[in-house]
Enzyme design. Structure first.
Site, PDB file in Angstrom:
ATOM      1  N   ASP A   8       0.874  -1.156   0.000  1.00  0.00           N
ATOM      2  CA  ASP A   8       0.000   0.000   0.000  1.00  0.00           C
ATOM      3  C   ASP A   8       0.928   1.227   0.000  1.00  0.00           C
ATOM      4  O   ASP A   8       2.110   1.108   0.336  1.00  0.00           O
ATOM      5  CB  ASP A   8      -0.862  -0.046   1.270  1.00  0.00           C
ATOM      6  CG  ASP A   8      -1.655   1.209   1.462  1.00  0.00           C
ATOM      7  OD1 ASP A   8      -2.336   1.626   0.509  1.00  0.00           O
ATOM      8  OD2 ASP A   8      -1.591   1.793   2.571  1.00  0.00           O
ATOM      9  N   ASP A  10      -0.118   5.068   0.902  1.00  0.00           N
ATOM     10  CA  ASP A  10      -0.362   6.045   1.970  1.00  0.00           C
ATOM     11  C   ASP A  10      -0.339   5.348   3.328  1.00  0.00           C
ATOM     12  O   ASP A  10      -1.136   4.443   3.572  1.00  0.00           O
ATOM     13  CB  ASP A  10      -1.742   6.708   1.782  1.00  0.00           C
ATOM     14  CG  ASP A  10      -1.812   7.551   0.509  1.00  0.00           C
ATOM     15  OD1 ASP A  10      -0.797   8.142   0.133  1.00  0.00           O
ATOM     16  OD2 ASP A  10      -2.894   7.603  -0.101  1.00  0.00           O
TER      17      ASP A  10
HETATM   18  C1  BG6 Z   1      -5.827   5.925   0.244  1.00  0.00           C
HETATM   19  C2  BG6 Z   1      -5.859   6.786   1.503  1.00  0.00           C
HETATM   20  O1  BG6 Z   1      -4.527   5.507  -0.020  1.00  0.00           O
HETATM   21  O2  BG6 Z   1      -6.318   6.668  -0.861  1.00  0.00           O
HETATM   22  C3  BG6 Z   1      -7.255   7.344   1.725  1.00  0.00           C
HETATM   23  O3  BG6 Z   1      -5.463   6.001   2.623  1.00  0.00           O
HETATM   24  C4  BG6 Z   1      -7.721   8.086   0.471  1.00  0.00           C
HETATM   25  O4  BG6 Z   1      -7.251   8.189   2.839  1.00  0.00           O
HETATM   26  C5  BG6 Z   1      -7.647   7.153  -0.744  1.00  0.00           C
HETATM   27  O5  BG6 Z   1      -9.069   8.552   0.628  1.00  0.00           O
HETATM   28  C6  BG6 Z   1      -8.082   7.826  -2.049  1.00  0.00           C
HETATM   29  O6  BG6 Z   1      -7.170   8.837  -2.378  1.00  0.00           O
HETATM   30  P1  BG6 Z   1      -7.349   9.915  -3.513  1.00  0.00           P
HETATM   31  O7  BG6 Z   1      -5.968  10.496  -3.637  1.00  0.00           O
HETATM   32  O8  BG6 Z   1      -7.772   9.209  -4.776  1.00  0.00           O
HETATM   33  O9  BG6 Z   1      -8.367  10.901  -3.074  1.00  0.00           O
HETATM   34 MG    MG Z   2      -2.770   3.045   3.633  1.00  0.00          MG
END
Ligand code: BG6
Ligand code: MG
Length: 217
Positions: A8, A10
Site C-alpha cells: 500500500d 499512503d
Molecule cells: C488511500 C488513503 O490511499 O487513498 C485514503 O489512505 C484516500 O485516505 C484514498 O481517501 C483515495 O485517495 P485519492 O488520492 O484518490 O483521493
Molecule cells: Mg494506507
C-alpha cells in the site's frame, strides 16, 4: 513460497494521512460538518467517494454537489502534497524495497488513491517497483480485493505467493479477500487481523519477516 510483495502507499511507504486529514477538515469546516482526527482514522485506505460518504454520516447530496465536494477536497489535498520529496518516505521504506530487489523478489504498489502515480513519482520510487496499480485502474476499491489481484496479475504471480503490506483495516480485509498473506503496520486495534503485525517497516529485517510468514503458512 513467497515471490512478491505488494505495498500500500499512503501510511506504508509515505505518510500522507495528515494531508488527507487537513484537506477533509478544510472542506468539512467550509460546509459546517464536524470532523475530527478520529473520524479521519476511519478513512485510512478508503476511496475518495467512500470517504465523502462516511464524512456525510448518512446525509445525501445531489450527485453534482457530491462530485464538487470530492473534487474540492482533492484540490486542497493536491495543494498540500505539491511539496512531497523523497524526504517524505517513511523510515525503512526504501531500504525494504532495496532488500527485496537484492533477494530477487518482485515488488508492486497497490493504492486506492487516484493520485498514487504522481506521489510515487515525487518520492522517486518508480525505479524500485515492477508494477504500480492505482485507484484509476479498478472499479471497486479496498476492502474489495481488486487492486491486489490486479497487481498480482501484472506481476505474473498467483495470489498465494504474494505478501501485502498494509496500514488500514480496509486494506487487510482486501488482502485476505485476495487470498494473500498480509503484514499489518501500526497498532493491533487497527491491523490485528494481519498475519504479522509490526509497528513500522524498519522494525524487522527481511529475513526475519520471511521466516515468520513462511513458518505460519
Ligand atoms: C488511500 C488513503 O490511499 O487513498 C485514503 O489512505 C484516500 O485516505 C484514498 O481517501 C483515495 O485517495 P485519492 O488520492 O484518490 O483521493
Ligand atoms: Mg494506507
Amino acid at each position: 513460497m513467497i515471490r512478491a510483495f505488494i505495498f500500500d502507499l499512503d501510511g506504508v511507504l509515505t505518510d500522507t494521512s495528515e494531508f488527507h486529514y487537513l484537506a477533509w477538515k478544510r472542506l468539512a469546516e467550509e460546509e459546517g460538518i464536524p470532523f475530527t482526527r478520529e473520524d479521519n482514522e476511519a478513512l485510512r485506505g478508503v476511496s475518495r467517494h467512500d470517504s465523502l460518504r462516511r464524512l456525510l454520516k448518512g446525509r445525501t447530496l445531489p450527485p453534482e454537489q457530491f462530485e464538487e465536494w470530492a473534487e474540492r477536497k482533492n484540490r486542497y489535498y493536491l495543494e498540500l502534497i505539491a511539496q512531497i520529496t523523497p524526504q517524505n518516505l517513511l523510515p525503512g521504506a526504501l531500504e525494504f524495497l532495496q532488500a527485496l530487489q537484492k533477494a530477487g523478489l518482485k515488488r508492486a504498489i497497490a493504492s486506492s488513491s487516484k493520485n498514487a502515480r504522481w506521489v510515487v513519482e515525487r518520492l522517486n520510487l518508480l525505479p524500485w517497483v515492477d508494477v504500480l496499480v492505482d485507484g484509476t485502474m479498478v472499479e471497486r476499491s479496498k476492502p474489495a480485493p481488486d487492486l491486489f489481484l490486479k497487481a498480482a496479475e501484472l506481476l505474473g504471480e498467483q495470489p498465494y505467493v504474494c505478501v501485502v503490506v498494509e496500514d488500514a483495516e480496509a486494506g487487510i480485509e482486501a488482502a485476505r479477500a485476495a487470498g494473500m498473506r498480509v503484514i499489518g503496520l501500526g497498532p493491533r486495534e487497527r491491523v490485528g487481523k494481519a498475519d504479522l503485525v509490526i509497528p513500522r517497516l524498519d522494525a524487522l529485517g527481511l529475513d526475519e519477516i520471511l521466516r515468520h510468514l513462511e513458518h505460519d503458512s
